[in-house]
Enzyme design. Structure first.
Site, PDB file in Angstrom:
ATOM      1  N   TYR A 146       0.807  -1.215   0.000  1.00 17.83           N
ATOM      2  CA  TYR A 146       0.000   0.000   0.000  1.00 17.83           C
ATOM      3  C   TYR A 146       0.840   1.265   0.000  1.00 17.83           C
ATOM      4  O   TYR A 146       0.383   2.313  -0.440  1.00 17.83           O
ATOM      5  CB  TYR A 146      -0.907   0.034   1.236  1.00 17.83           C
ATOM      6  N   LYS A 195       3.580 -15.359   3.069  1.00 14.27           N
ATOM      7  CA  LYS A 195       3.801 -16.139   1.839  1.00 14.27           C
ATOM      8  C   LYS A 195       5.309 -16.401   1.764  1.00 14.27           C
ATOM      9  O   LYS A 195       5.994 -16.009   0.816  1.00 14.27           O
ATOM     10  CB  LYS A 195       3.277 -15.332   0.630  1.00 14.27           C
ATOM     11  N   ASP A 227      -2.485 -18.488   1.267  1.00 17.36           N
ATOM     12  CA  ASP A 227      -3.475 -19.224   0.456  1.00 17.36           C
ATOM     13  C   ASP A 227      -4.154 -20.299   1.298  1.00 17.36           C
ATOM     14  O   ASP A 227      -5.372 -20.498   1.238  1.00 17.36           O
ATOM     15  CB  ASP A 227      -2.843 -19.806  -0.822  1.00 17.36           C
ATOM     16  N   ASP A 251      -6.079  -7.139   4.348  1.00 18.45           N
ATOM     17  CA  ASP A 251      -7.219  -6.531   3.652  1.00 18.45           C
ATOM     18  C   ASP A 251      -8.119  -7.636   3.104  1.00 18.45           C
ATOM     19  O   ASP A 251      -9.340  -7.629   3.295  1.00 18.45           O
ATOM     20  CB  ASP A 251      -6.703  -5.636   2.512  1.00 18.45           C
ATOM     21  N   ASP A 255     -11.946  -9.277   4.797  1.00 19.02           N
ATOM     22  CA  ASP A 255     -13.229  -9.319   4.076  1.00 19.02           C
ATOM     23  C   ASP A 255     -13.787 -10.744   4.067  1.00 19.02           C
ATOM     24  O   ASP A 255     -14.987 -10.957   4.232  1.00 19.02           O
ATOM     25  CB  ASP A 255     -13.063  -8.848   2.618  1.00 19.02           C
TER      26      ASP A 255
HETATM   27  C1  IPM Z   1     -10.238  -1.469   3.964  1.00 16.33           C
HETATM   28  C2  IPM Z   1     -10.500  -0.914   2.601  1.00 16.33           C
HETATM   29  C3  IPM Z   1      -9.345   0.006   2.215  1.00 16.33           C
HETATM   30  C4  IPM Z   1      -8.086  -0.833   2.230  1.00 16.33           C
HETATM   31  C5  IPM Z   1      -9.533   0.726   0.870  1.00 16.33           C
HETATM   32  C6  IPM Z   1     -10.785   1.558   0.858  1.00 16.33           C
HETATM   33  C7  IPM Z   1      -8.336   1.540   0.497  1.00 16.33           C
HETATM   34  O1  IPM Z   1     -10.667  -1.951   1.692  1.00 16.33           O
HETATM   35  O2  IPM Z   1     -10.148  -0.662   4.920  1.00 16.33           O
HETATM   36  O3  IPM Z   1     -10.122  -2.684   4.094  1.00 16.33           O
HETATM   37  O4  IPM Z   1      -7.784  -1.529   1.257  1.00 16.33           O
HETATM   38  O5  IPM Z   1      -7.376  -0.805   3.239  1.00 16.33           O
HETATM   39 MG    MG Z   2     -10.679  -3.898   2.556  1.00 20.12          MG
END
Ligand code: IPM
Ligand code: MG
Length: 361
Positions: A146, A195, A227, A251, A255
């Site tokens: 990032y 990884k 993975d 990240d 999710d």
């Molecule tokens: C998160 C989001 C952010 C990230 C985006 C919006 C840049 O997906 O906070 O997980 O990737 O960190």
């Molecule tokens: Mg995210």
């Protein structure tokens, strides 16, 4: 206690869900005798509309001057929003990244818990959901892909894009320590995800995490390739306590973990630096498709406010009161549309906030 809270309502469903979290905080202040002063801050698309940039220096300074920042979500629909016709460094997400970096928020805590009441929303097989799970994803937030150098150039007529993945041992050590500290307060297990079979940065990660582990003899450490971790999260999520990982992996895995809980609308997060300051936001995005309809789930933001009370203000009792209220409302069968299931009572954003408040006394 007097709390100085910066508030970034943001874009999409952000303003709606933050309003409910503020309502709950106000209720806490009333019941427990605290006072709160809020400062509204613009970030993301809302800031672009007013200031032309997603984060101004002034806003960053105002955020620094707060005890903590409560945030909704930022960003819009990449296909239709004019924000995405700007160059990448001027888009809403760039504001969030600058804020994280500017406040040195290197430790991102993303708890993923399967509530007993929401088992019906868990997409996993019943025998897996029945075991439940309660994990804390510790994501490094200010390094890695990032924040490495990036470029796109044409070399010999061919477009080539480059993103650097850089980690220093210092960056790895400080997040690893945080991860182990948190594991000490939980079930004392750390799964470090990398990884290391391919990446140098991951091999360094593993080495430093092992060094840190020596200072925490009570904590069990295991290493897992990313993975495999993605697979284990759907196969056997109950095995995880603290997942410690770098920015990009965190990240993606967070999710995934949130979806397994039934809805991303339930997951809180805290981003911390070396001090008591923190930025608290739901794990989910700004959901522009449902913005303004009053149907978004405010629980993740409300639980983020609870994390704020716990981590930035040491108000454990008040944080627990919010978490219990959420549990009670779910127990009574109230659901926003994202977590709705048969026989339950569907409510909108505001009513969910009101119901949660009503349990705080
Ligand atoms: C998160 C989001 C952010 C990230 C985006 C919006 C840049 O997906 O906070 O997980 O990737 O960190
Ligand atoms: Mg995210």
């Amino acid at each position: 206690m007097n709390m100085k809270i910066g508030v970034i309502k943001g874009d999409g469903i952000g303003p709606e869900i933050v309003d409910e979290a503020m309502k709950v905080l106000d209720r806490i202040a009333e019941v427990y005798g605290h006072s709160i002063s809020y400062t509204q801050l613009l970030m993301g698309g809302a800031s672009i509309d007013v200031n032309g940039v997603p984060l101004t220096d002034e806003t960053l300074e105002q955020a620094k001057a707060s005890d903590a920042v409560l945030m909704g979500s930022i960003g819009g629909d990449a296909k239709t929003s004019p924000w995405y016709r700007l160059e990448p460094s001027k888009r809403p997400e760039a504001g969030l990244l600058s804020l994280r970096k500017g406040l040195n928020l290197f430790a991102n805590l993303r708890p993923a818990v399967l509530y007993r009441e929401l088992k019906a929303s868990c997409p996993l097989k019943e025998e897996i959901a029945d075991r439940g799970f309660d994990m804390m994803i510790m994501r490094e937030l200010t390094g890695g892909l990032y924040f490495g150098r990036r470029s796109t150039e044409v070399i010999d007529g061919v477009s080539v894009a480059k993103d650097e993945l850089v980690y220093s041992e210092t960056e790895i050590r400080r997040i690893a320590k945080r991860g182990f500290d948190i594991a000490m307060k939980r079930r004392k297990k750390v799964t470090s995800v990398d990884k290391a079979n391919v990446l140098d940065s991951s091999r360094l990660w593993r080495k430093v995490v092992e060094e840190v582990a020596k200072e925490y003899p009570d904590v069990t450490l295991e290493h897992m390739l990313v993975d495999n971790c993605a697979m284990q999260l759907v196969k056997d999520p109950a095995q995880f306590d603290v997942i410690l990982t770098e920015n990009m992996f965190g990240d993606i895995l967070s999710d995934e973990a949130s979806m397994v809980t039934g809805s991303i609308g339930m997951l809180a997060s805290a981003s911390l630096n070396e001090t008591k300051f923190g930025l608290y936001e739901p794990s989910g995005g700004s959901a522009p498709d449902i913005a303004g309809q009053g149907i978004a789930n405010p629980i993740a933001t409300i639980l983020s406010a609870a994390m704020m009370l716990r981590y930035s203000f040491d108000l454990d009792r008040e944080a627990q009161a919010i978490e219990d209220a959420v549990g009670n409302v779910l127990g009574d069968g109230y659901r926003t549309t994202d977590i709705m299931s048969e026989g339950m009572k569907q409510v909108g954003t505001k009513e969910m906030g009101d119901r949660i408040c009503s349990y705080i006394k």
